[in-house]
Design a protein around this motif. Structure first.
Motif, short mmCIF file in Angstrom:
data_model
loop_
_atom_site.label_atom_id
_atom_site.label_comp_id
_atom_site.label_asym_id
_atom_site.label_seq_id
_atom_site.Cartn_x
_atom_site.Cartn_y
_atom_site.Cartn_z
N SER A 143 0.81 -1.22 0.00
CA SER A 143 0.00 0.00 0.00
C SER A 143 0.85 1.27 0.00
O SER A 143 0.33 2.36 -0.29
CB SER A 143 -0.93 0.01 1.22
N LYS A 144 2.13 1.14 0.32
CA LYS A 144 3.01 2.31 0.35
C LYS A 144 3.77 2.51 -0.95
O LYS A 144 4.63 3.38 -1.03
CB LYS A 144 4.00 2.17 1.51
N MET A 145 3.45 1.72 -1.97
CA MET A 145 4.12 1.93 -3.24
C MET A 145 3.50 3.14 -3.93
O MET A 145 2.99 4.02 -3.27
CB MET A 145 4.06 0.67 -4.11
N ASP A 146 3.59 3.20 -5.23
CA ASP A 146 3.08 4.33 -6.00
C ASP A 146 1.72 4.76 -5.46
O ASP A 146 0.76 4.02 -5.51
CB ASP A 146 2.95 3.90 -7.47
N PRO A 147 1.61 5.99 -4.91
CA PRO A 147 0.38 6.40 -4.23
C PRO A 147 -0.84 6.49 -5.12
O PRO A 147 -1.97 6.56 -4.61
CB PRO A 147 0.74 7.78 -3.64
N VAL A 148 -0.68 6.50 -6.44
CA VAL A 148 -1.86 6.57 -7.30
C VAL A 148 -2.53 5.21 -7.46
O VAL A 148 -3.64 5.12 -7.99
CB VAL A 148 -1.51 7.14 -8.69
N ILE A 149 -1.88 4.15 -7.01
CA ILE A 149 -2.49 2.83 -7.01
C ILE A 149 -2.97 2.53 -5.60
O ILE A 149 -2.18 2.50 -4.67
CB ILE A 149 -1.51 1.74 -7.49
N ARG A 150 -4.27 2.31 -5.46
CA ARG A 150 -4.85 2.08 -4.14
C ARG A 150 -5.11 0.59 -3.95
O ARG A 150 -5.57 -0.10 -4.86
CB ARG A 150 -6.14 2.87 -3.98
N HIS A 151 -4.83 0.11 -2.74
CA HIS A 151 -4.95 -1.31 -2.44
C HIS A 151 -5.80 -1.53 -1.20
O HIS A 151 -5.80 -0.71 -0.29
CB HIS A 151 -3.57 -1.94 -2.22
N LYS A 152 -6.47 -2.66 -1.17
CA LYS A 152 -7.19 -3.07 0.03
C LYS A 152 -7.22 -4.60 0.10
O LYS A 152 -7.04 -5.28 -0.92
CB LYS A 152 -8.61 -2.51 0.05
N ALA A 153 -7.46 -5.10 1.30
CA ALA A 153 -7.53 -6.55 1.46
C ALA A 153 -8.75 -7.10 0.73
O ALA A 153 -9.81 -6.47 0.69
CB ALA A 153 -7.60 -6.90 2.94
N PRO A 173 -6.02 -25.00 -11.15
CA PRO A 173 -6.51 -26.38 -11.02
C PRO A 173 -5.99 -27.06 -9.75
O PRO A 173 -6.53 -28.09 -9.33
CB PRO A 173 -5.95 -27.06 -12.27
N ASP A 174 -4.93 -26.52 -9.16
CA ASP A 174 -4.28 -27.20 -8.04
C ASP A 174 -4.74 -26.69 -6.67
O ASP A 174 -4.74 -27.42 -5.69
CB ASP A 174 -2.75 -27.06 -8.14
N ARG A 175 -5.13 -25.43 -6.59
CA ARG A 175 -5.57 -24.83 -5.33
C ARG A 175 -6.30 -23.54 -5.66
O ARG A 175 -6.13 -22.97 -6.73
CB ARG A 175 -4.38 -24.54 -4.41
N PRO A 176 -7.11 -23.03 -4.74
CA PRO A 176 -7.75 -21.73 -4.99
C PRO A 176 -6.76 -20.59 -4.85
O PRO A 176 -5.76 -20.71 -4.13
CB PRO A 176 -8.86 -21.67 -3.93
N TRP A 177 -7.03 -19.49 -5.54
CA TRP A 177 -6.24 -18.29 -5.32
C TRP A 177 -6.46 -17.79 -3.89
O TRP A 177 -7.53 -17.98 -3.30
CB TRP A 177 -6.63 -17.20 -6.31
N CYS A 178 -5.44 -17.14 -3.36
CA CYS A 178 -5.50 -16.55 -2.01
C CYS A 178 -5.71 -17.61 -0.95
O CYS A 178 -6.50 -17.43 0.00
CB CYS A 178 -6.58 -15.48 -1.94
N ALA A 179 -4.99 -18.72 -1.08
CA ALA A 179 -5.02 -19.78 -0.08
C ALA A 179 -4.35 -19.28 1.20
O ALA A 179 -3.63 -18.27 1.19
CB ALA A 179 -4.31 -21.02 -0.62
N PRO A 180 -4.57 -19.96 2.33
CA PRO A 180 -3.91 -19.56 3.58
C PRO A 180 -2.40 -19.43 3.40
O PRO A 180 -1.77 -20.23 2.71
CB PRO A 180 -4.26 -20.71 4.53
N GLY A 181 -1.85 -18.40 4.01
CA GLY A 181 -0.42 -18.13 3.88
C GLY A 181 -0.09 -17.13 2.79
O GLY A 181 1.09 -16.76 2.62
N THR A 182 -1.10 -16.66 2.05
CA THR A 182 -0.89 -15.64 1.03
C THR A 182 -1.63 -14.37 1.43
O THR A 182 -2.48 -14.38 2.31
CB THR A 182 -1.39 -16.10 -0.34
N VAL A 183 -1.31 -13.27 0.77
CA VAL A 183 -1.99 -11.99 0.98
C VAL A 183 -2.84 -11.72 -0.25
O VAL A 183 -2.33 -11.69 -1.37
CB VAL A 183 -0.98 -10.85 1.20
N CYS A 184 -4.15 -11.54 -0.06
CA CYS A 184 -5.08 -11.34 -1.16
C CYS A 184 -5.39 -9.85 -1.27
O CYS A 184 -5.79 -9.21 -0.29
CB CYS A 184 -6.35 -12.13 -0.89
N ILE A 185 -5.20 -9.28 -2.47
CA ILE A 185 -5.24 -7.83 -2.64
C ILE A 185 -6.16 -7.45 -3.80
O ILE A 185 -6.14 -8.08 -4.86
CB ILE A 185 -3.83 -7.28 -2.92
N GLU A 186 -6.94 -6.41 -3.59
CA GLU A 186 -7.70 -5.78 -4.67
C GLU A 186 -7.15 -4.38 -4.85
O GLU A 186 -6.98 -3.63 -3.88
CB GLU A 186 -9.19 -5.73 -4.34
N SER A 187 -6.88 -3.99 -6.10
CA SER A 187 -6.20 -2.73 -6.38
C SER A 187 -6.94 -1.94 -7.45
O SER A 187 -7.66 -2.51 -8.27
CB SER A 187 -4.76 -2.99 -6.83
#
Length: 348
Positions: A143-153, A173-187
């Motif tokens: 979230s502290k990168m380029d300020p014109v790109i906004r991020h949220k969980a 096919p092997d696992r869902p996106w944003c499985a436990p142990g990852t950070v899921c981001i919408e930007s």
């Protein structure tokens, strides 16, 4: 008409900008002085690579050619198989096949992709165990990168490929996106510079169109530290005969316009024969819908849009490219973000 305007929106989607989270970004001139263009990163020797210098290539043999540096997805797998295996959304990823409906008639469609890949390499004067990649794998950091790109969980339940599995998204096919142990981001990135005007012109010219061009790009991504067993296999990718100490990966698996996927990957290894130094190899890949790059005739009748062809804008060869960041085009932006990432690791 929307295809070419969207091309520039996505230039900054992927590459993490660590320096912005810790200190002001160096000037473009200072960054460019640190970068050495080479034909092949893996063919360049490490002995002559000193801390502070960054090797860079994006395979652009003819920079003035609008599509130089782009490679068809299928050709990518044949020419650089280790690279495709690591930088595709997942190793078995294939160009999407899906069904479209036109005037009530459904028909199958195969979508071809072209890929831009930038690769960099730099040496740090510290051992791999002193390089803490986990400090970069957080939403707070991104979230502290380029300020014109906004991020949220983003909740894993709201991931687009999960909610709409029938669509042409990169559902794993092997696992869902944003499985436990990852950070899921919408930007979200709102267009800057001359591009909002281009969007308005395009929408006006297509006044009766059912789908208007968005003046922003939204995307979803997964950020993670690679498990040791998975990271260990990346020696074939980097070409360095040394164990992998760590890997950081951000995968864009859904974008609202122009792209199908994107990935940033950083791999840390000890310098062979010098355990007190680390070599970091970084990659940035973006897969663009090929039909977007082929759309040209519809702009020829509009003088102000003649220089807004997708390939030109994407590769920084248009009068609509300005500045030194996203609006400058993918090659300039990739170079600057790579240099910023290198500086952040050097000072952390």
């Amino acid at each position: 008409m929307h295809t070419q305007l969207a091309a520039t929106l996505l230039l900054g989607v992927l590459l993490i900008d660590p320096a912005a989270a810790q200190q002001p970004m160096p000037t473009p001139a200072a960054l460019s002085e640190r970068i050495k263009d080479v034909g092949s990163i893996n063919a360049a020797g490490l002995s002559a690579l000193k801390p502070g210098t960054i090797l860079f290539t994006d395979h652009r043999d003819t920079p003035a050619n609008p599509e130089s540096g782009l490679i068809p997805y299928l050709d990518w797998g044949k020419a650089r198989p280790a690279e495709r295996a690591a930088l595709a959304p997942y190793p078995a990823y294939a160009e999407p096949d899906y069904t479209i409906t036109v005037n009530g008639v459904s028909k199958p469609r195969h979508e071809t992709l072209k890929v831009y890949v930038a690769q960099g390499r730099f040496v740090l004067p510290k051992a791999p165990e002193a390089v803490d990649l986990s400090s970069y794998a957080t939403l707070a950091f991104v979230s502290k990168m380029d300020p014109v790109i906004r991020h949220k969980a983003l909740s894993p339940a709201d991931v687009t490929p999960t909610k709409d599995p029938a669509a042409a998204f990169a559902k794993r096919p092997d696992r869902p996106w944003c499985a436990p142990g990852t950070v899921c981001i919408e930007s979200r990135y709102d267009l800057e510079g001359k591009l909002p005007l281009g969007v308005k012109l395009a929408n006006r010219l297509e006044d009766g169109a059912s789908k208007k061009v968005a003046e922003f790009v939204s995307f979803q991504s997964e950020l993670r530290i690679l498990p040791p067993a998975e990271a260990a296999g990346l020696t074939a990718l980097t070409g360095i005969d040394a164990p992998v100490a760590g890997g950081l990966e951000q995968t864009i698996f859904w974008v609202n316009q122009i792209l199908r996927f994107g990935k940033f990957l950083a791999v840390v290894q000890p310098v062979p024969g010098e355990p007190g130094k680390s070599v970091v190899t970084t990659y940035m890949a973006l897969a663009i819908k090929a039909d977007v790059l082929e759309r040209k005739q519809e702009y020829a009748r509009v003088p102000v849009l003649k220089n807004l062809l997708p390939a030109q804008v994407l590769m920084g060869n248009s009068s609509f490219n300005t500045g030194t960041s996203i609006s400058a085009g993918l090659p300039v932006y990739a170079r600057n973000r790579l240099a910023a990432f290198a500086e952040a690791l050097a000072k952390n």
